[in-house]
Structure formats: C-alpha cells, structure tokens
Design a protein around this motif. Sequence first.
Motif, PDB file in Angstrom:
ATOM      1  N   ALA A  14       0.843  -1.599  -0.184  1.00 54.07           N
ATOM      2  CA  ALA A  14      -0.173  -0.080   0.055  1.00 54.07           C
ATOM      3  C   ALA A  14       0.591   1.213  -0.149  1.00 54.07           C
ATOM      4  CB  ALA A  14      -1.031   0.283   1.359  1.00 54.07           C
ATOM      5  N   SER A  15       2.055   0.955   0.727  1.00 53.66           N
ATOM      6  CA  SER A  15       2.607   2.538   0.687  1.00 53.66           C
ATOM      7  C   SER A  15       3.152   2.929  -1.135  1.00 53.66           C
ATOM      8  CB  SER A  15       4.931   2.317   1.394  1.00 53.66           C
ATOM      9  OG  SER A  15       4.275   0.800   0.399  1.00 53.66           O
ATOM     10  N   LEU A  17       1.105   3.527  -3.005  1.00 53.60           N
ATOM     11  CA  LEU A  17       0.279   4.792  -3.187  1.00 53.60           C
ATOM     12  C   LEU A  17       0.459   6.046  -2.711  1.00 53.60           C
ATOM     13  CD1 LEU A  17      -3.009   2.635  -2.527  1.00 53.60           C
ATOM     14  CD2 LEU A  17      -2.002   3.195  -4.324  1.00 53.60           C
ATOM     15  N   GLN A  18       2.062   6.634  -1.571  1.00 53.65           N
ATOM     16  CA  GLN A  18       2.206   7.863  -1.155  1.00 53.65           C
ATOM     17  C   GLN A  18       2.597   8.737  -1.619  1.00 53.65           C
ATOM     18  OE1 GLN A  18       4.409   7.147   2.071  1.00 53.65           O
ATOM     19  NE2 GLN A  18       2.470   5.514   2.752  1.00 53.65           N
ATOM     20  N   THR A  19       3.666   8.212  -3.159  1.00 58.77           N
ATOM     21  CA  THR A  19       3.926   8.847  -3.801  1.00 58.77           C
ATOM     22  C   THR A  19       3.159   8.984  -5.796  1.00 58.77           C
ATOM     23  OG1 THR A  19       5.240   6.805  -4.897  1.00 58.77           O
ATOM     24  CG2 THR A  19       6.082   8.013  -3.763  1.00 58.77           C
ATOM     25  N   LYS A  21      -0.666   9.806  -8.083  1.00 59.43           N
ATOM     26  CA  LYS A  21      -1.104  10.736  -8.008  1.00 59.43           C
ATOM     27  C   LYS A  21      -2.328  10.269  -8.983  1.00 59.43           C
ATOM     28  CE  LYS A  21       0.735  14.874  -6.784  1.00 59.43           C
ATOM     29  NZ  LYS A  21       0.784  15.800  -6.301  1.00 59.43           N
ATOM     30  N   ILE A  28      -9.484   5.301  -1.389  1.00 63.81           N
ATOM     31  CA  ILE A  28      -9.028   3.931  -0.369  1.00 63.81           C
ATOM     32  C   ILE A  28      -9.777   2.963   0.506  1.00 63.81           C
ATOM     33  CG2 ILE A  28      -7.013   3.089   0.900  1.00 63.81           C
ATOM     34  CD1 ILE A  28      -6.164   4.188  -2.444  1.00 63.81           C
ATOM     35  N   ARG A  30      -9.564   0.462   3.324  1.00 59.41           N
ATOM     36  CA  ARG A  30      -8.856  -0.536   4.392  1.00 59.41           C
ATOM     37  C   ARG A  30      -9.521  -1.547   5.582  1.00 59.41           C
ATOM     38  NH1 ARG A  30      -4.591   0.966   4.610  1.00 59.41           N
ATOM     39  NH2 ARG A  30      -2.846   2.748   3.827  1.00 59.41           N
ATOM     40  N   GLU A  52      -1.394  -5.192   4.457  1.00 62.46           N
ATOM     41  CA  GLU A  52      -1.054  -3.637   3.872  1.00 62.46           C
ATOM     42  C   GLU A  52      -0.616  -4.054   2.821  1.00 62.46           C
ATOM     43  OE1 GLU A  52      -1.233  -0.871   5.040  1.00 62.46           O
ATOM     44  OE2 GLU A  52      -2.566  -1.119   6.379  1.00 62.46           O
TER      45      GLU A  52
END
Length: 60
Positions: A14-15, A17-19, A21, A28, A30, A52
């Motif tokens: 899932a991390s 997705l932080q970068t 757009k 999102i 969960r 995750e």
Amino acid sequence: MWGRCVAGLVGQPASVLQTMKFAAETRIIRPDMAVTMDYRADRLNIEIDRAERISRVHCS
C-alpha cells in the motif's frame, strides 16, 4: 476504465500509493472501513488487505 489502467497495483504494498496521483476521484478502502454503497462510475476504489497490500482495484 481506471481500474484497468492501475490493475498492475494488485499485490503491491500500500505504501506505493503515497507517491502516486490519480486523475479520477479515488477511495482507499482498508479492512473494516465503512464505505458508502453508492455507485459512481468515475470513482476509483483501491482495496487494501490486512497485510497492507493492494488486493483489488475497481471502479464503482
């Protein structure tokens, strides 16, 4: 529409997705998260599992 473009995200952490757009409205989801059941063809849903990881990408 959008789900096909980002289907390669399934299985990724899932991390990632932080970068990213997204052009469309994105939700999102969960585990155990309450979500509305209204249908919106322009909304991208990205489901995250308990490990995750991205488990599903779809429009609705």
